[in-house]
Design a protein around this motif. Structure first.
Motif, short mmCIF file in Angstrom:
data_model
loop_
_atom_site.label_atom_id
_atom_site.label_comp_id
_atom_site.label_asym_id
_atom_site.label_seq_id
_atom_site.Cartn_x
_atom_site.Cartn_y
_atom_site.Cartn_z
N GLY A 154 0.81 -1.22 0.00
CA GLY A 154 0.00 0.00 0.00
C GLY A 154 0.84 1.26 0.00
O GLY A 154 0.55 2.21 -0.74
N PHE A 155 1.89 1.27 0.82
CA PHE A 155 2.75 2.45 0.91
C PHE A 155 3.42 2.74 -0.43
O PHE A 155 3.42 3.88 -0.91
N TYR A 156 3.97 1.70 -1.05
CA TYR A 156 4.68 1.92 -2.31
C TYR A 156 3.72 2.11 -3.49
O TYR A 156 4.10 2.69 -4.51
N ARG A 157 2.49 1.70 -3.35
CA ARG A 157 1.48 2.07 -4.34
C ARG A 157 1.21 3.57 -4.24
O ARG A 157 1.12 4.27 -5.25
N THR A 158 1.13 4.06 -3.00
CA THR A 158 0.96 5.49 -2.78
C THR A 158 2.16 6.26 -3.34
O THR A 158 1.99 7.29 -4.01
N VAL A 159 3.36 5.78 -3.07
CA VAL A 159 4.56 6.41 -3.62
C VAL A 159 4.46 6.44 -5.15
O VAL A 159 4.80 7.44 -5.79
N SER A 160 3.96 5.37 -5.73
CA SER A 160 3.81 5.30 -7.19
C SER A 160 2.83 6.36 -7.69
O SER A 160 3.06 6.96 -8.75
N TYR A 161 1.76 6.58 -6.96
CA TYR A 161 0.81 7.64 -7.34
C TYR A 161 1.51 9.00 -7.33
O TYR A 161 1.35 9.80 -8.25
N VAL A 162 2.26 9.26 -6.26
CA VAL A 162 2.94 10.55 -6.13
C VAL A 162 3.94 10.74 -7.27
O VAL A 162 3.95 11.78 -7.94
N VAL A 163 4.78 9.74 -7.48
CA VAL A 163 5.81 9.84 -8.53
C VAL A 163 5.17 10.02 -9.90
O VAL A 163 5.60 10.87 -10.69
N GLY A 164 4.14 9.24 -10.19
CA GLY A 164 3.48 9.34 -11.49
C GLY A 164 2.75 10.66 -11.68
O GLY A 164 2.84 11.29 -12.74
N ALA A 165 2.04 11.11 -10.66
CA ALA A 165 1.29 12.36 -10.76
C ALA A 165 2.21 13.56 -10.90
O ALA A 165 1.88 14.52 -11.61
N LEU A 166 3.37 13.50 -10.24
CA LEU A 166 4.31 14.62 -10.31
C LEU A 166 5.31 14.49 -11.46
O LEU A 166 6.12 15.37 -11.67
N ALA A 167 5.22 13.39 -12.21
CA ALA A 167 6.10 13.16 -13.36
C ALA A 167 7.57 13.29 -12.98
O ALA A 167 8.34 13.95 -13.68
N LEU A 168 7.97 12.66 -11.87
CA LEU A 168 9.36 12.75 -11.43
C LEU A 168 10.26 11.97 -12.37
O LEU A 168 9.99 10.80 -12.66
N PRO A 169 11.33 12.60 -12.85
CA PRO A 169 12.26 11.87 -13.72
C PRO A 169 13.12 10.92 -12.88
O PRO A 169 13.27 11.12 -11.67
N PRO A 170 13.69 9.89 -13.50
CA PRO A 170 14.55 8.97 -12.75
C PRO A 170 15.70 9.71 -12.07
O PRO A 170 16.17 10.74 -12.58
N GLU A 171 16.11 9.19 -10.92
CA GLU A 171 17.28 9.75 -10.23
C GLU A 171 18.52 9.46 -11.08
O GLU A 171 18.61 8.42 -11.74
N PRO A 172 19.49 10.36 -11.06
CA PRO A 172 20.74 10.11 -11.80
C PRO A 172 21.38 8.81 -11.32
O PRO A 172 21.49 8.57 -10.12
N GLY A 173 21.74 7.96 -12.24
CA GLY A 173 22.42 6.72 -11.91
C GLY A 173 21.50 5.60 -11.42
O GLY A 173 21.98 4.50 -11.16
N ALA A 174 20.21 5.86 -11.29
CA ALA A 174 19.29 4.81 -10.84
C ALA A 174 19.07 3.79 -11.95
O ALA A 174 19.16 4.11 -13.15
N ALA A 175 18.78 2.56 -11.56
CA ALA A 175 18.47 1.51 -12.52
C ALA A 175 17.23 1.88 -13.32
O ALA A 175 16.38 2.64 -12.86
N ARG A 176 17.15 1.32 -14.50
CA ARG A 176 15.99 1.52 -15.38
C ARG A 176 15.35 0.16 -15.63
O ARG A 176 16.00 -0.87 -15.54
N PHE A 177 14.06 0.16 -15.93
CA PHE A 177 13.38 -1.09 -16.25
C PHE A 177 14.11 -1.81 -17.38
O PHE A 177 14.58 -1.16 -18.32
N PRO A 178 14.20 -3.12 -17.31
CA PRO A 178 14.80 -3.88 -18.42
C PRO A 178 13.96 -3.68 -19.70
O PRO A 178 12.76 -3.48 -19.63
N ALA A 179 14.65 -3.76 -20.82
CA ALA A 179 13.97 -3.58 -22.11
C ALA A 179 12.98 -4.71 -22.35
O ALA A 179 13.14 -5.80 -21.93
#
Length: 179
Positions: A154-179
């Motif tokens: 639930g907490f990380y679903r909420t975090v996902s809402y926040v990140v998606g709604a605010l259109a936060l770009p990936p952190e520098p050097g953070a992993a990216r989803f596999p292709a």
């Protein structure tokens, strides 16, 4: 560009103390700096009390968080967690990729890990666990661990809402989803 401008240094002393406690010497994440623009939002976010160690081990905790974030399409938080914790949680590259892809159906998981991942998937899909899904969790985890897994979803679903709604770009050097 984020939809709400994050705080920039120097930070107020109380905010800096919060960042120091959470980030342990690393620069504060964009998510934290953005939430901290609202005293109430930042306080409530931290009050979730899931940013610390709980009854689940690091590996189990990260599996729940990574799968929940992947299912929600939250590459930002998934990437932060994979970059920061995958090695310490002893997640192999195959397992990391499976948190985005096959999930609980991947052959790389133990029965206990499969139960955790299946619970995250069920909660994402239906916001509920069937009797069988709950029983599978309880076969491997005590009540405190089961509650922690549910709360993490639930907490990380909420975090996902926040990140998606605010259109936060990936952190520098953070992993990216596999292709």
């Amino acid at each position: 560009m984020p939809r709400i401008a994050p705080l920039e240094p120097p930070y107020p002393a109380d905010i800096q103390a919060n960042f120091d406690a959470i980030m342990q010497g690393a620069p504060p994440l964009l998510l934290f700096r953005t939430l901290a623009t609202s005293e109430r939002a930042w306080r409530k976010f931290r009050a979730g009390s899931l940013l610390d160690r709980g009854p689940l081990g690091l590996r189990e905790r990260e599996l729940v968080i990574d799968r929940t974030c992947a299912l929600a399409g939250n590459e930002y938080e998934w990437g932060v967690h994979v970059s920061a914790f995958a090695a310490a949680a002893r997640l192999t590259p195959e397992e990391v990729a499976a948190t985005v892809g096959e999930g609980s159906a991947a052959a790389c998981w133990s029965p206990a890990e499969r139960a955790l991942l299946a619970a995250a998937e069920a909660l994402h899909d239906r916001a509920a666990l069937s009797e069988a899904e709950f029983a599978a969790l309880r076969a491997h985890y005590d009540e405190a661990q089961v509650l922690e897994a549910i709360l993490l979803c639930g907490f990380y679903r909420t975090v996902s809402y926040v990140v998606g709604a605010l259109a936060l770009p990936p952190e520098p050097g953070a992993a990216r989803f596999p292709a």
